[in-house]
Each structure stands twice: as C-alpha cells, then as structure tokens.
Design a protein around this motif. Structure first.
Motif, mmCIF file in Angstrom:
data_model
loop_
_atom_site.group_PDB
_atom_site.id
_atom_site.type_symbol
_atom_site.label_atom_id
_atom_site.label_comp_id
_atom_site.label_asym_id
_atom_site.label_seq_id
_atom_site.Cartn_x
_atom_site.Cartn_y
_atom_site.Cartn_z
ATOM 1 N N GLN A 394 0.874 -1.050 -0.189
ATOM 2 C CA GLN A 394 -0.017 0.102 -0.099
ATOM 3 C C GLN A 394 0.795 1.159 0.109
ATOM 4 O O GLN A 394 0.590 2.025 -0.654
ATOM 5 C CB GLN A 394 -0.982 -0.138 1.077
ATOM 6 C CG GLN A 394 -1.868 1.326 1.410
ATOM 7 C CD GLN A 394 -2.819 0.912 2.430
ATOM 8 O OE1 GLN A 394 -2.969 -0.258 3.011
ATOM 9 N NE2 GLN A 394 -3.228 2.129 3.307
ATOM 10 N N LYS A 401 2.397 7.163 -6.574
ATOM 11 C CA LYS A 401 1.494 8.088 -6.842
ATOM 12 C C LYS A 401 1.874 9.663 -6.580
ATOM 13 O O LYS A 401 1.648 10.563 -7.063
ATOM 14 C CB LYS A 401 0.162 8.043 -6.098
ATOM 15 C CG LYS A 401 -0.883 6.871 -6.843
ATOM 16 C CD LYS A 401 -1.596 7.325 -7.819
ATOM 17 C CE LYS A 401 -2.580 6.114 -8.104
ATOM 18 N NZ LYS A 401 -3.491 6.673 -9.327
ATOM 19 N N ASP A 412 -10.450 10.394 -10.555
ATOM 20 C CA ASP A 412 -10.722 9.267 -10.411
ATOM 21 C C ASP A 412 -11.254 8.929 -9.112
ATOM 22 O O ASP A 412 -10.662 9.205 -8.189
ATOM 23 C CB ASP A 412 -9.368 8.401 -10.504
ATOM 24 C CG ASP A 412 -9.620 6.903 -10.211
ATOM 25 O OD1 ASP A 412 -10.620 6.530 -10.264
ATOM 26 O OD2 ASP A 412 -8.438 6.193 -9.892
ATOM 27 N N PRO A 413 -12.435 8.490 -8.969
ATOM 28 C CA PRO A 413 -13.378 8.398 -7.596
ATOM 29 C C PRO A 413 -12.321 7.296 -6.624
ATOM 30 O O PRO A 413 -12.305 7.518 -5.551
ATOM 31 C CB PRO A 413 -14.631 7.699 -8.022
ATOM 32 C CG PRO A 413 -15.044 8.246 -9.421
ATOM 33 C CD PRO A 413 -13.613 8.210 -9.946
ATOM 34 N N GLU A 414 -11.647 6.467 -7.133
ATOM 35 C CA GLU A 414 -11.098 5.375 -6.386
ATOM 36 C C GLU A 414 -9.782 6.231 -5.942
ATOM 37 O O GLU A 414 -9.255 6.003 -4.531
ATOM 38 C CB GLU A 414 -10.611 4.312 -7.015
ATOM 39 C CG GLU A 414 -9.606 3.164 -6.438
ATOM 40 C CD GLU A 414 -9.363 1.946 -7.114
ATOM 41 O OE1 GLU A 414 -8.587 1.235 -6.621
ATOM 42 O OE2 GLU A 414 -9.618 1.774 -8.494
ATOM 43 N N THR A 415 -9.155 6.971 -6.460
ATOM 44 C CA THR A 415 -8.072 7.740 -5.999
ATOM 45 C C THR A 415 -8.332 8.726 -5.078
ATOM 46 O O THR A 415 -7.772 8.793 -3.871
ATOM 47 C CB THR A 415 -7.072 8.555 -6.991
ATOM 48 O OG1 THR A 415 -6.903 7.853 -8.035
ATOM 49 C CG2 THR A 415 -6.171 9.423 -6.754
ATOM 50 N N TYR A 416 -9.570 9.343 -5.115
ATOM 51 C CA TYR A 416 -10.133 10.140 -3.923
ATOM 52 C C TYR A 416 -10.396 9.361 -2.725
ATOM 53 O O TYR A 416 -9.964 10.067 -1.560
ATOM 54 C CB TYR A 416 -11.292 11.112 -4.524
ATOM 55 C CG TYR A 416 -11.802 11.849 -3.404
ATOM 56 C CD1 TYR A 416 -11.203 13.066 -3.043
ATOM 57 C CD2 TYR A 416 -13.012 11.430 -2.676
ATOM 58 C CE1 TYR A 416 -11.713 13.857 -2.349
ATOM 59 C CE2 TYR A 416 -13.605 12.114 -1.479
ATOM 60 C CZ TYR A 416 -12.891 13.427 -1.297
ATOM 61 O OH TYR A 416 -13.056 14.124 -0.379
ATOM 62 N N LEU A 417 -11.105 8.303 -2.890
ATOM 63 C CA LEU A 417 -11.278 7.602 -1.785
ATOM 64 C C LEU A 417 -9.977 7.009 -0.965
ATOM 65 O O LEU A 417 -10.029 6.786 0.224
ATOM 66 C CB LEU A 417 -12.157 6.353 -2.081
ATOM 67 C CG LEU A 417 -13.595 6.678 -2.659
ATOM 68 C CD1 LEU A 417 -14.433 5.325 -3.223
ATOM 69 C CD2 LEU A 417 -14.468 7.142 -1.318
ATOM 70 N N LEU A 418 -8.934 6.800 -1.497
ATOM 71 C CA LEU A 418 -7.837 6.364 -1.125
ATOM 72 C C LEU A 418 -7.116 7.618 -0.350
ATOM 73 O O LEU A 418 -6.554 7.395 0.830
ATOM 74 C CB LEU A 418 -6.985 5.724 -1.974
ATOM 75 C CG LEU A 418 -7.311 4.476 -2.633
ATOM 76 C CD1 LEU A 418 -6.516 3.835 -3.773
ATOM 77 C CD2 LEU A 418 -7.283 3.288 -1.250
ATOM 78 N N TYR A 419 -7.029 8.767 -0.956
ATOM 79 C CA TYR A 419 -6.162 9.651 -0.627
ATOM 80 C C TYR A 419 -6.915 10.957 -0.140
ATOM 81 O O TYR A 419 -6.156 11.910 0.345
ATOM 82 C CB TYR A 419 -4.858 9.770 -1.634
ATOM 83 C CG TYR A 419 -4.206 8.787 -2.233
ATOM 84 C CD1 TYR A 419 -3.750 7.674 -1.128
ATOM 85 C CD2 TYR A 419 -4.113 8.302 -3.473
ATOM 86 C CE1 TYR A 419 -3.120 6.700 -1.581
ATOM 87 C CE2 TYR A 419 -3.593 7.083 -3.959
ATOM 88 C CZ TYR A 419 -3.244 6.318 -2.925
ATOM 89 O OH TYR A 419 -2.586 4.962 -3.488
ATOM 90 N N SER A 428 -1.346 7.897 3.411
ATOM 91 C CA SER A 428 -1.409 6.064 3.486
ATOM 92 C C SER A 428 -0.634 5.821 4.869
ATOM 93 O O SER A 428 -1.211 4.877 5.730
ATOM 94 C CB SER A 428 -0.647 5.666 2.649
ATOM 95 O OG SER A 428 -1.485 5.860 1.056
#
Length: 491
Positions: A394, A401, A412-419, A428
């Motif tokens: 991770q 990134k 990108d919604p996935e990127t926003y949810l992660l960071y 992280s």
C-alpha cells in the motif's frame, strides 16, 4: 353562613392554586445575574470521537468534560444537512441559520449582528483568538459580514474597522487583495489595521511584553506553518506561542471593569481530521483543552462574574474509535510513535523528494518513515509496529502516486477515496498508523453528527440538554439580558 364560608374558602384555594400554576408557567430567566466576563471556545471539527481519542491518548479527562453542564448540539446549515465552518460559526455568533459559506449573513445575504458586536456595544472589551488565520471562517463570523468566506480581503478590512480589542493567533490571508475579489478596495488591510490604532506583534518577546496599556492588539505567531495558521501543536517550537498562551494573554489584556467577551477557536483540529491524521488532531485537541484550562483558572478567581462555554462547530473526518482490523481492541499509545504532523512531513520530506532530479527508490524512505511514524519494515512483531506485506504494498503504491504528483487533481473516484486529495504517501502512512491504534475514518470532510457543548459559570445551566447550534447565541443573548432573537444589522 357556613355554606358561604365554605365557598369563599374554596374560591381562595382555587385562586391560590391558579396563582401557583401561573407562576410555574412563567419562564424563569436563565440567570438572575449577567456575567461580566464571557468565554466562547469553539473546537473546529471537534466531535465526540475527537474528544474521546484525546482522553484515551492522554489517559486523563479533558477539562472540557469536567465542566458541570453538558449538552448535545445539532449542526445543520440552512441549505445542507452537513454544515460548513462559516454557516456553523454564523449560527453560533448570530443565532440564525444560514447557507454554506456565509459569514454573519443570513441565507439572503442580509447582515446579522454578532454576539461579539453586541458585547462591544455594551461596553465590553472583545477578543478573537484562533490557531488558524484570524480571517478564517470561524473567527471572521464574529466581526465580518460577507456572502462568501473566501472574501479574505473584505474580511481583513472588517477586522481593521471592527474596533475589537484583541486579535491573536494566525495571520491574514489576503490583506493586499492579491486575489482581486475585493468588494471595494480600500488599500492594504494591514496598513489600515495600523492606522486604526492596532499594535501588531509577531515575535514571542514582543508578545510577552504586551500589557493592558498597549491598547488594541493584533498578535501573530512568528511561524505560520500553512495557510496563515499556527503550526500543529506537535510541530510547535519553543519560539512559537501556543493557543493557551494566546488565551492567557487575552485575559490579561481584556480584563476591565466593564468585562469582556473572548472567542477562542482550536481550528487545526479540523484540518488534521480532514487529512485523517489522528495524532495531530489529538495533540491539537489537547492544546485546545489547555486553553480552556486558562479560562477555568480565571473563572475560579471570579466565579460570580464569569461564564465559559465550550463547543464545536461540527465533527470532521468521520473518526471512528474502532477498526475492523483490531476488532474490539484499541492501542492509543501507538500514536505516540508519530513525531510530526502530516503537514510537516509534506513540507520537509515529501518536498525534498520532489525536488530531486532523479526519482529516489522507495527503499531509501523506509528509515525516514520508521523514524517519524514508528512503522517498521523489519523486526519483531511483538516489539515493533511491524508492517504487514499488504501494508508495505500500500505504501509503495502511494509512493508512486506521490512522485507522479497525483492528488485530488485526479477525478478518479478510487484515487479520491484512497487519498482524499492529500499526498498519497503521507495519508497512507497515517491511515496505517491510525488503524494499528484502532482508529478509522469514513471521510475527508465534515459529518452531520451532533457535537458536545459544555459550560460553567453564570447562566451555564442553560447549556444542558439538547438544542441547536443557533441556541449557542440565543441562550447567550438571554443570559446577557438581550432579547434572544437574531438581530439584523442596520446599514
């Protein structure tokens, strides 16, 4: 005769009962005495989880939670269930719901008189203190009147014209109108502040030398870490002035025969929670509580003249005391391994990485991560915060990134949810450390849960029970002997 006497006695009894019932129905004023000195503390982003985490980390109750009167406060704005700082601060300063972004104006952009302005009108001295820029949403809502919280130049001009006696903490975000969004340009706001009789101090020595003879004061910490704000308390150096010290000096400068009103904001609790940095949020919550302790020490000397109210504007981050990976267990001591805030890590480590001509290898960062956050890549799991293989993966993905410059700019919604728009590697790291402590997050923004309000002193009993954030101001108006209703400003 006996029958007539019986009827007279019955009528007298009935009248007596009616009188008692009438008296019982008369609203009892919150206090028979008006407090001379009033403190309103606002922990920005400080909900129940933030306070609980701070108590568990420090292993002792917060001063906030020992105050005798405790309440639960709802926070919606007029146009959104989950509020923002401007709308919430306006509700608490003016007793009126408003739209997101408004500063001491109602939803139709009509100016509202603030409780601080009411206090000034009554001859009280007024102080505004914040750990973020002094023209940020929460402090601004007590002295400025603008449609949008982003109108920093207009807010800075309002500060200069307010006549308030003590502004302290962070700096000004746009005193020269570099953003070019002034409603009416009136020259450099800092020059107007000086012209209007404010003594501006920027060093600890100048600050320590302040006395009541200084007159009106704008005290700004020498190091403004980010966006005109004080450093996170965990990053503070000996030369930096703490929120508690700004509060204590405010008491010294504002105390007078006519009394004072002082609003103190712990603004970076919110900022840390936006970034999902539990350690920074906890340390700033504890720093905020120390500021409350200064007011409480004053209250103990003046219990018949003082009121202290402590609240929050909203919860931030959806902090959860409980993480699936640790099941029912919490390990708050894990957070003590973190030495610096996410911002300090960004401004020192991440910035230096990005300035290198060649992209460094992730392996070169391992010792830096261990040093600053305690997360170990090798060692004994019983004696270290040993990272698991999926956690290392991770961090490696987040590092890539970060070095590509990927933040919230990506749609990108996935990127926003992660960071969440923060440096991928930094957020992280804090996510993994927080999870090992048993803390998780659901958002990078505010949430709509109720928050806690507590109070002590003259009229404090009004703040027990459940009520809306507009009642923070309305109850205070009543306690001050002012009609408890929103007041529209007269142009």
């Amino acid at each position: 005769m006996k029958k007539m006497a019986f009827h007279l006695k019955s009528k007298c009894n009935l009248l007596f009962i009616m009188l008692i019932c009438t008296l019982l129905m008369i609203p009892v004023c919150a206090t028979a005495k008006t407090p001379k000195n009033i403190f309103l503390f606002i922990g920005d982003g400080m909900g129940f989880p933030q306070k609980t985490a701070a108590e568990q980390y420090s292993k002792s109750p917060l001063m906030i939670d020992t105050l005798p009167y405790q309440g639960v406060t709802t926070t919606p704005a007029s146009n959104r269930f989950i509020t923002g700082s401007a709308a919430a601060a306006t509700a608490m300063a003016c007793g009126k719901k408003t739209s997101i972004g408004r500063i001491a104006m109602d939803a139709d952009m009509t100016p509202l008189v603030t409780i601080a302005e009411m206090a000034k009108e009554r001859g009280m001295k007024v102080g505004i203190v914040s750990s973020v820029s002094i023209d940020h949403a929460t402090p601004a809502a007590f002295y400025a009147h603008v449609p949008s919280r982003s109108q920093y130049y207009d807010i800075d001009i309002a500060l200069a014209k307010s006549g308030f006696d003590y502004f302290a903490g962070g700096g000004l975000k746009d005193p020269a109108n570099k953003k070019g969004n002034a409603t009416n340009f009136e020259g450099d706001a800092m020059e107007l502040i000086l012209k209007n009789g404010y003594k501006v101090v920027r060093t600890r020595d100048e600050f320590n030398a302040l006395s009541p003879e200084a007159g009106k004061v704008l005290a700004i910490n020498g190091w403004l870490q980010d966006s005109g704000a004080l450093p996170y308390d965990m990053d503070r150096t000996e030369s930096d002035i703490s929120l508690a010290e700004f509060t204590d000096k405010g008491i010294e400068l504002l105390e007078n025969d006519n009394g004072f009103f002082m609003m103190v904001e712990g603004g970076k609790i919110d900022w840390a929670c936006h970034a999902n940095d539990a350690a920074a949020a906890i340390k700033d919550t504890l720093a905020f509580d120390k500021a409350v302790e200064k007011a409480y020490a004053f209250y103990k000397k003046h219990p018949e003249d003082t009121l202290i109210i402590v609240t929050g504007d909203h919860e931030c981050g959806g902090m959860s005391i409980g993480f699936a990976g640790t099941q029912y267990e919490t390990y708050f001591d894990v957070l003590k391994h973190q030495k610096i805030s996410f911002t300090q890590f960004d401004q020192t480590i991440i910035k230096s990485l990005k300035e290198k001509t060649e992209t460094p290898a992730f392996d070169s960062l391992k010792s830096v991560i261990t040093e600053n956050f305690g997360l170990a890549f090798t060692g004994d799991e019983k004696n270290t915060l040993l990272l698991k293989p999926h956690e290392v993966a991770q961090l490696e993905a987040a590092f890539v990134k970060t070095m590509k410059g990927d933040t919230e700019g990506s749609n990108d919604p996935e990127t926003y949810l992660l960071y969440g728009g923060y440096e991928p590697l930094t957020v992280s790291i804090t996510h993994i450390l927080n999870q090992k402590a048993g803390i998780a997050w659901t958002s990078y923004n505010h949430t709509g849960v109720p928050i806690a309000t507590s109070a002590v002193g003259i009229g404090a009993e009004s703040y027990q029970g459940a009520y809306d954030n507009t009642d923070i101001a309305l109850k205070l108006m009543d306690i001050m002997g002012i009609k408890a209703a929103p007041v529209y400003a007269v142009n």
